[in-house]
Design an enzyme around this catalytic site. Sequence first.
Site, PDB file in Angstrom:
ATOM      1  CB  CYS A 112      93.192  19.613 -44.992  1.00 17.59           C
ATOM      2  SG  CYS A 112      94.610  19.669 -46.112  1.00 17.59           S
ATOM      3  CG  HIS A 253      93.856  15.951 -42.777  1.00 14.63           C
ATOM      4  ND1 HIS A 253      93.779  15.543 -44.078  1.00 14.63           N
ATOM      5  CD2 HIS A 253      94.743  16.996 -42.750  1.00 14.63           C
ATOM      6  CE1 HIS A 253      94.571  16.306 -44.820  1.00 14.63           C
ATOM      7  NE2 HIS A 253      95.164  17.194 -44.040  1.00 14.63           N
ATOM      8  CG  ASN A 283      97.765  16.655 -46.698  1.00  7.11           C
ATOM      9  OD1 ASN A 283      96.627  16.333 -47.026  1.00  7.11           O
ATOM     10  ND2 ASN A 283      98.039  17.759 -46.027  1.00  7.11           N
TER      11      ASN A 283
HETATM   12  N1  COA Z   1     114.106  18.307 -46.846  1.00  4.64           N
HETATM   13  C1  COA Z   1     115.130  18.719 -46.085  1.00  4.64           C
HETATM   14  N2  COA Z   1     115.094  19.814 -45.319  1.00  4.64           N
HETATM   15  C2  COA Z   1     113.966  20.541 -45.338  1.00  4.64           C
HETATM   16  C3  COA Z   1     112.848  20.166 -46.113  1.00  4.64           C
HETATM   17  C4  COA Z   1     112.965  19.010 -46.885  1.00  4.64           C
HETATM   18  N3  COA Z   1     111.956  18.564 -47.662  1.00  4.64           N
HETATM   19  N4  COA Z   1     111.883  21.067 -45.908  1.00  4.64           N
HETATM   20  C5  COA Z   1     112.344  21.965 -45.057  1.00  4.64           C
HETATM   21  N5  COA Z   1     113.598  21.658 -44.702  1.00  4.64           N
HETATM   22  C6  COA Z   1     114.503  22.359 -43.808  1.00  4.64           C
HETATM   23  C7  COA Z   1     114.087  23.787 -43.606  1.00  4.64           C
HETATM   24  O1  COA Z   1     114.601  24.601 -44.613  1.00  4.64           O
HETATM   25  C8  COA Z   1     114.711  24.080 -42.261  1.00  4.64           C
HETATM   26  O2  COA Z   1     116.047  24.380 -42.432  1.00  4.64           O
HETATM   27  P1  COA Z   1     116.705  25.575 -41.579  1.00  4.64           P
HETATM   28  O3  COA Z   1     116.555  25.154 -40.154  1.00  4.64           O
HETATM   29  O4  COA Z   1     118.115  25.573 -42.086  1.00  4.64           O
HETATM   30  O5  COA Z   1     115.923  26.803 -41.913  1.00  4.64           O
HETATM   31  C9  COA Z   1     114.614  22.765 -41.512  1.00  4.64           C
HETATM   32  O6  COA Z   1     114.437  21.750 -42.526  1.00  4.64           O
HETATM   33  C10 COA Z   1     113.453  22.683 -40.555  1.00  4.64           C
HETATM   34  O7  COA Z   1     112.299  23.132 -41.237  1.00  4.64           O
HETATM   35  P2  COA Z   1     110.953  23.302 -40.511  1.00  4.64           P
HETATM   36  O8  COA Z   1     109.954  23.933 -41.400  1.00  4.64           O
HETATM   37  O9  COA Z   1     111.189  23.894 -39.155  1.00  4.64           O
HETATM   38  O10 COA Z   1     110.579  21.763 -40.294  1.00  4.64           O
HETATM   39  P3  COA Z   1     109.388  21.175 -39.501  1.00  4.64           P
HETATM   40  O11 COA Z   1     109.882  20.226 -38.496  1.00  4.64           O
HETATM   41  O12 COA Z   1     108.410  22.228 -39.073  1.00  4.64           O
HETATM   42  O13 COA Z   1     108.685  20.291 -40.623  1.00  4.64           O
HETATM   43  C11 COA Z   1     106.773  20.336 -42.047  1.00  4.64           C
HETATM   44  C12 COA Z   1     108.141  20.885 -41.769  1.00  4.64           C
HETATM   45  C13 COA Z   1     106.195  21.012 -43.279  1.00  4.64           C
HETATM   46  C14 COA Z   1     106.905  18.845 -42.280  1.00  4.64           C
HETATM   47  C15 COA Z   1     105.879  20.582 -40.807  1.00  4.64           C
HETATM   48  O14 COA Z   1     105.991  21.903 -40.407  1.00  4.64           O
HETATM   49  C16 COA Z   1     104.437  20.266 -41.058  1.00  4.64           C
HETATM   50  O15 COA Z   1     104.077  19.122 -41.247  1.00  4.64           O
HETATM   51  N6  COA Z   1     103.553  21.296 -40.983  1.00  4.64           N
HETATM   52  C17 COA Z   1     102.134  21.142 -41.076  1.00  4.64           C
HETATM   53  C18 COA Z   1     101.773  20.609 -42.412  1.00  4.64           C
HETATM   54  C19 COA Z   1     100.311  20.459 -42.550  1.00  4.64           C
HETATM   55  O16 COA Z   1      99.686  19.875 -41.720  1.00  4.64           O
HETATM   56  N7  COA Z   1      99.818  21.006 -43.632  1.00  4.64           N
HETATM   57  C20 COA Z   1      98.545  20.829 -44.117  1.00  4.64           C
HETATM   58  C21 COA Z   1      97.507  21.138 -43.173  1.00  4.64           C
HETATM   59  S1  COA Z   1      96.189  20.432 -43.889  1.00  4.64           S
END
Ligand code: COA
Length: 329
Positions: A112, A253, A283
């Site tokens: 990224c 980004h 993204n």
């Molecule tokens: N829809 C509904 N629920 C979802 C889901 C979706 N698409 N994806 C995950 N969940 C659930 C999980 O299973 C979890 O459930 P649980 O609590 O029962 O285990 C809950 O939602 C919370 O998940 P979590 O991973 O803690 O959510 P989060 O707030 O961290 O958000 C992301 C997840 C991926 C959006 C976030 O972590 C993120 O943006 N990370 C960085 C991504 C990034 O920048 N990546 C690229 C770098 S270049």
Amino acid sequence: MRASITAVGHYIPEKILTNKDLERIVDTSDEWIRTRTGIRERRILDADKGTSYMAVAAAKMVLRQKNISAAEIDLIIVATTTPDMTVPPTAAFVQKELKAVNCWGFDLNGACSGFLFALATGAQFIESGRHRKVLVIGADKMSAIVDYQDRNTCILFGDAAGAVLLEPARNEDLGIRDYILHLDGSGSEYLRIAAGGSLLPTTLETVANKMHYLYQDGKTVFKFAVNGMTEVVAEILENNGLKGGDIKLFIPHQANFRIIDAVAKKVGLRPDQVMLNIEKYGNTTAATIPLAMSEAYQQRLMHTNDWIVMAAFGAGFTWGSLLLRWEMD
Ligand code: COA
């Protein structure tokens, strides 16, 4: 001699994949995706086209804008995580399609952060006086490596390309003024595609285990992204005697609205200083920054002499910031 961006273009596929569409594919909701990520929809490239298709379209927009022929290009750098093929480089497909008959080129994988790494790399060839026209492209077909049964990742990514032309700056004030780039391989386990490389070539077993798809530990990446991007933006401002208020536009980004919002608040930027288009595209990896820059240029958000800061974070971990003074009107 400084390197300056003298044209900027982009390409987005026509097909739109909305949050509602994803609700029908995985256990998720429009509300969850919007509140956790800021994304409403993303673009998906036709299955029979590769990343170079989008890279070429973005590059053609740059050539048209500048009214130059592809034969004038000295160097093509394609930042991508999703090359058309492992071999040859995607830059070769771009060169062929553009008929850029007087150049050399290569791919650069900075995940990224790829576009920032490519921009800093391209700038060296202008600054040294070796080249006068360098095409820097960020392009990714993330739909090719995302598992549409994995709700943790499939909601996040989309396909797009962006491109810029680097030329010698009109004067010493303008163009790329500074950059801070980082690489820390201790983050490699949190965001990766485990199989399909030389360490673990594709086999029936790796495919059955879905190891050819992108894996991400979202929570960990989130924390590192906020801290890493905040640090490099604060550092580049301080090193150049600038305050948040001096910046016309922050082009980050686009991985998660909450990451961008946290970084902007920590470095003292107002919402109107932050370029956002994650809502429409998700993204798109190496394409997010040039795509956002191209839209900001179309919306006339940047003018000659404006200070622009970019920042990215990605797999590796890779991260960095780049500061420039905008040359175009
Ligand atoms: N829809 C509904 N629920 C979802 C889901 C979706 N698409 N994806 C995950 N969940 C659930 C999980 O299973 C979890 O459930 P649980 O609590 O029962 O285990 C809950 O939602 C919370 O998940 P979590 O991973 O803690 O959510 P989060 O707030 O961290 O958000 C992301 C997840 C991926 C959006 C976030 O972590 C993120 O943006 N990370 C960085 C991504 C990034 O920048 N990546 C690229 C770098 S270049």
